[in-house]
Design a protein around this motif. Structure first.
Motif, PDB file in Angstrom:
ATOM      1  N   SER A   1       0.566  -1.195  -0.670  1.00  0.00           N
ATOM      2  CA  SER A   1       0.383  -0.214   0.006  1.00  0.00           C
ATOM      3  C   SER A   1       0.813   0.924   0.158  1.00  0.00           C
TER       4      SER A   1
ATOM      5  N   SER B   1      -7.592  -1.642  -6.033  1.00  0.00           N
ATOM      6  CA  SER B   1      -7.132  -1.639  -6.439  1.00  0.00           C
ATOM      7  C   SER B   1      -7.446  -2.733  -7.960  1.00  0.00           C
TER       8      SER B   1
ATOM      9  N   ARG C   1       0.201  -3.834 -11.353  1.00  0.00           N
ATOM     10  CA  ARG C   1      -1.144  -3.512 -10.853  1.00  0.00           C
ATOM     11  C   ARG C   1      -1.483  -4.810 -10.627  1.00  0.00           C
TER      12      ARG C   1
ATOM     13  N   GLY D   1      -3.132   8.234 -12.556  1.00  0.00           N
ATOM     14  CA  GLY D   1      -3.011   7.235 -10.625  1.00  0.00           C
ATOM     15  C   GLY D   1      -3.896   7.523  -9.738  1.00  0.00           C
TER      16      GLY D   1
ATOM     17  N   ALA E   1       1.894   5.919  -7.067  1.00  0.00           N
ATOM     18  CA  ALA E   1       0.848   6.914  -7.995  1.00  0.00           C
ATOM     19  C   ALA E   1       1.267   8.419  -7.584  1.00  0.00           C
TER      20      ALA E   1
ATOM     21  N   SER F   1      -9.601  -0.362  -0.314  1.00  0.00           N
ATOM     22  CA  SER F   1      -9.015  -0.891  -0.547  1.00  0.00           C
ATOM     23  C   SER F   1      -8.398  -1.205  -1.369  1.00  0.00           C
TER      24      SER F   1
ATOM     25  N   GLU G   1      -7.878  -1.100 -11.022  1.00  0.00           N
ATOM     26  CA  GLU G   1      -7.163  -0.455 -11.637  1.00  0.00           C
ATOM     27  C   GLU G   1      -6.403  -1.521 -12.085  1.00  0.00           C
TER      28      GLU G   1
ATOM     29  N   SER H   1      -5.837   4.756  -7.784  1.00  0.00           N
ATOM     30  CA  SER H   1      -3.973   3.683  -7.658  1.00  0.00           C
ATOM     31  C   SER H   1      -3.550   4.199  -6.034  1.00  0.00           C
TER      32      SER H   1
ATOM     33  N   GLY I   1      -4.360   3.125  -2.468  1.00  0.00           N
ATOM     34  CA  GLY I   1      -2.652   2.644  -1.248  1.00  0.00           C
ATOM     35  C   GLY I   1      -3.129   3.880   0.050  1.00  0.00           C
TER      36      GLY I   1
ATOM     37  N   GLN J   1       2.324   1.306  -3.130  1.00  0.00           N
ATOM     38  CA  GLN J   1       1.209   2.276  -3.941  1.00  0.00           C
ATOM     39  C   GLN J   1       1.405   3.763  -4.023  1.00  0.00           C
TER      40      GLN J   1
ATOM     41  N   PRO K   1      -0.968  -4.657  -6.184  1.00  0.00           N
ATOM     42  CA  PRO K   1      -1.469  -4.724  -5.116  1.00  0.00           C
ATOM     43  C   PRO K   1      -3.279  -5.765  -4.800  1.00  0.00           C
TER      44      PRO K   1
END
Length: 674
Positions: free
Chosen positions: A572, A641, A654, A589, A579, A637, A644, A592, A596, A575, A657
């Motif tokens: 995290s 993720s 990606r 981003g 980002a 979260s 993404e 992301s 994170g 990430q 995460p």
């Protein structure tokens, strides 16, 4: 543990000395004694290296005393002690204090440093019990410890288990006899006489007596026998002389559960586990190998009674009992693992020598009591096998009906009136035999008829007793404060203080108790409290205050599962940083970054929640409810993720995460909070 050899001179002769207060030593010829003013011989001492780590200014030795004072020409045994000499100061030196641990059979010398820090400015004498770990002979009984462990393999204990235990006890007794140990010499009266003899041997004109739990018994008896030398008495977790400890144990444990507000849930827990005993994997305390034990309600009640000795365990007991009554038997694992340490903390030969002569004979051990505590069943079986004679009760400083001695501030001299009365000893309990056995009659004595005892078996009505301070823990089921308060209520000069939120051996865990003891020793006549004993160190954890789980305790034992949340938080953080860099470069981003950020926020909020826990012992049975709610941040979260990771043209990295988020959710809700 092998004891260090005593100090010897160039010729190889053991050096025997008497000690003067504040470190001055007067040498005596080897084996010699120094005459007292009364014409009696002063007991001798023998120097030796200290067997444990002690602060500088401490010397160690053995007190040389008869194994049985009631038998002419009884062999000499060695009772370990340590003396920390306070730095010389101007003016009159404060009276020293002598301390002994409880048990019976618990070691004392390891507390020398703790006591000197607690009581600076005065000599501190720490005395072992005869037969203890740092005395000779050492009455260890690994046979009995082995037998007790074996009884835990099945719920009970029943007759099928106590019979093998009795055989183990007889094996220990036989071995000690081949080593020429006379178990009748290891009882409270002889231990009290050792206290009196040590003062004479060290040359102190007077001192304060400090006992905890069992050792309150010999200290009170020593005060009655040595009124001239006793300036004051501190009794922590008092065990009154006339208490029927075994018969009252179940009732006092139930009363403690009532104080905690969980009496009904405690009864439900005992009944549930009696019907369906629980199985636990733990370590054999003797071999450290894996051991499977099966515990019913009576066994678990016994474990809880012992656990309530510890002040940091008390807060979790309400929530723990509620969880056990609901079937969460895994929550007991921390206490099961800790219980084994008790089997290595005592010298069981000494423990049973004292209990079988001084305590067990006064109890009836009714079968109808509930819960039927394991301790009573085992002790009755061992004592029945050993067949030692019951000791005769005698009056002590609380049962003599004496008047208070004038207190002196700052360690001056206390009362000096000698007791001149004949013994007013109590008879033995119903069912016990008379003190004198055939073997003792042949020896020309009764089991307690020593010359020293005949002149000091209790103080007469109207004689003086020193000031007495008694401390009790509110939730102590072994030496309940109600019994201590009643015992001192009619004694002039005796004060009682009950400490909230505290269990057994108050001074070890309660700073207020230590300050109160120090203030009492400085001025026994002062009545203003040094602190507030009603302030509990921790609030109780009530049922419903936690998400109950034993997973955190398993993490303490093996931290490998922590790899999952650690990986989630690390990913995290990476990430979030990646980002933010992407956003700064205007490459997108935002999702992301938000993913994170929520992961990192989860870690921070969880850390704050855990840091707010006052007593870390709480985590052994549960975690704050907030952790379950904070887990929703992990869900957010992970969801972001995943979005993404599956966007068009998303980099393969990606997916990391998303996978760590899914693993964390499974860990949190499927393992930690399960």
């Amino acid at each position: 543990m092998a004891l260090a050899a005593p100090a010897r001179d160039e010729a190889g002769v053991v050096r025997t000395t008497t000690h003067e207060p504040n470190g001055a030593h007067a040498a005596a010829s080897p084996g010699a004694t120094v005459p007292r003013g009364t014409g009696a011989a002063v007991p001798s001492v023998e120097e030796r290296p200290c067997p444990v780590a002690v602060p500088s200014g401490t010397t160690c030795g053995y007190l040389l005393v008869p194994e049985r004072r009631d038998v002419p020409n009884s062999r000499t045994i060695k009772v370990g002690y340590a003396v920390h000499h306070a730095p010389q100061a101007q003016g009159q030196a404060a009276d020293p204090v002598v301390y002994m641990s409880g048990g019976p059979g618990s070691a004392s010398l390891q507390l020398t440093g703790f006591l000197t820090r607690m009581l600076p400015g005065r000599d501190v004498v720490v005395l072992e019990q005869r037969g203890g770990r740092y005395s000779e002979p050492r009455l260890s009984c690994p046979e009995i410890a082995r037998g007790i462990v074996d009884t835990l393999r099945a719920p009970g204990p029943g007759a099928a288990e106590t019979a093998p235990l009795a055989r183990q006890a007889l094996a220990c007794q036989s071995r000690l006899e081949t080593e020429h140990v006379d178990l009748r010499g290891y009882r409270t009266a002889e231990i009290a006489a050792d206290v009196v003899d040590l003062r004479a041997a060290l040359g102190y004109p007077g001192w304060h007596l400090f006992g905890v739990s069992y050792s309150t018994r010999p200290m009170l008896l020593a005060a009655a026998r040595d009124p001239e030398g006793t300036r004051g008495v501190v009794l922590d977790s008092l065990l009154p002389a006339r208490a029927h400890w075994y018969d009252e144990a179940s009732g006092t444990l139930a009363a403690t559960m009532t104080k905690l507000g969980i009496a009904a849930r405690f009864d439900a827990m005992v009944k549930a586990l009696d019907a369906h005993p629980a199985t636990y994997e733990t370590r054999d305390p003797l071999t450290r190998e894996r051991l499977t034990v099966r515990l019913n309600g009576d066994d678990v009640a016994t474990i809880l009674a012992e656990a309530l000795h510890e002040t940091d365990v008390i807060p979790i007991v309400p929530a723990l009992v509620d969880g056990l009554a609901s079937g969460r038997t895994d929550l007991l694992q921390p206490l099961v693992d800790a219980a084994g340490d008790g089997l290595t903390s005592h010298e069981w030969g000494l423990y049973y020598a004292v209990q079988c002569q001084d305590e067990v004979p006064d109890n009836a051990f009714p079968e109808s009591r509930s819960p039927r505590l394991f301790t009573g069943v085992v002790d009755a079986a061992v004592c029945d096998a050993w067949g030692l004679p019951a000791a005769r009760a005698e009056a002590d400083a609380l049962t003599s009906g004496a008047t208070v001695a004038p207190a002196s501030a700052g360690g001056g001299t206390g009362g000096t009136a000698e007791s001149t009365a004949e013994s007013t000893a109590e008879g033995t309990a119903a069912g016990s035999t008379a003190e004198g056995t055939a073997g003792e009659t042949a020896a020309g004595s009764t089991a307690q008829g020593t010359a020293a005892e005949s002149t000091a078996q209790g103080t007469a009505a109207g004689s003086t007793v020193p000031p007495i301070l008694v401390l009790g823990g509110r939730y102590d089921p072994t030496t309940p404060p109600e019994a201590a308060r009643e015992a001192v209520s009619a004694v002039p000069g005796a004060r009682f203080a009950e400490f909230a939120g505290t269990g057994h051996a108050v001074f070890l865990s309660n700073g207020c108790a230590r300050r109160m003891i120090a203030a009492f020793l400085d001025d026994p006549a002062a009545t203003a409290p040094a602190c507030d004993p009603g302030a509990a160190p921790h609030a109780l954890v009530r049922p419903g205050d936690l998400d109950l789980t034993s997973s955190v305790y398993r993490l303490f034992r093996s931290p490998i599962p922590l790899a999952v949340p650690a990986a989630f938080l690390l990913v995290s953080a990476v990430q979030l940083l990646a980002a933010l860099v992407s956003l700064i470069r205007r490459r997108g981003g935002a999702l992301s970054a938000l993913a994170g950020l929520t992961g990192v926020a989860l870690g921070g909020l969880s850390a704050l929640s855990l840091s707010a826990v006052e007593d870390w012992t709480t985590l052994a049975i549960g975690v704050p409810h907030a952790l379950a709610w904070y887990g929703l941040l992990a869900l957010v979260s992970t969801g972001l993720s995943v979005v993404e990771a599956f966007r068009l043209n998303a980099a393969a990295a990606r997916i990391v995460p998303a996978l760590t988020g899914l693993a964390f959710l499974a860990w949190l809700y499927g393992w930690l909070l399960a």
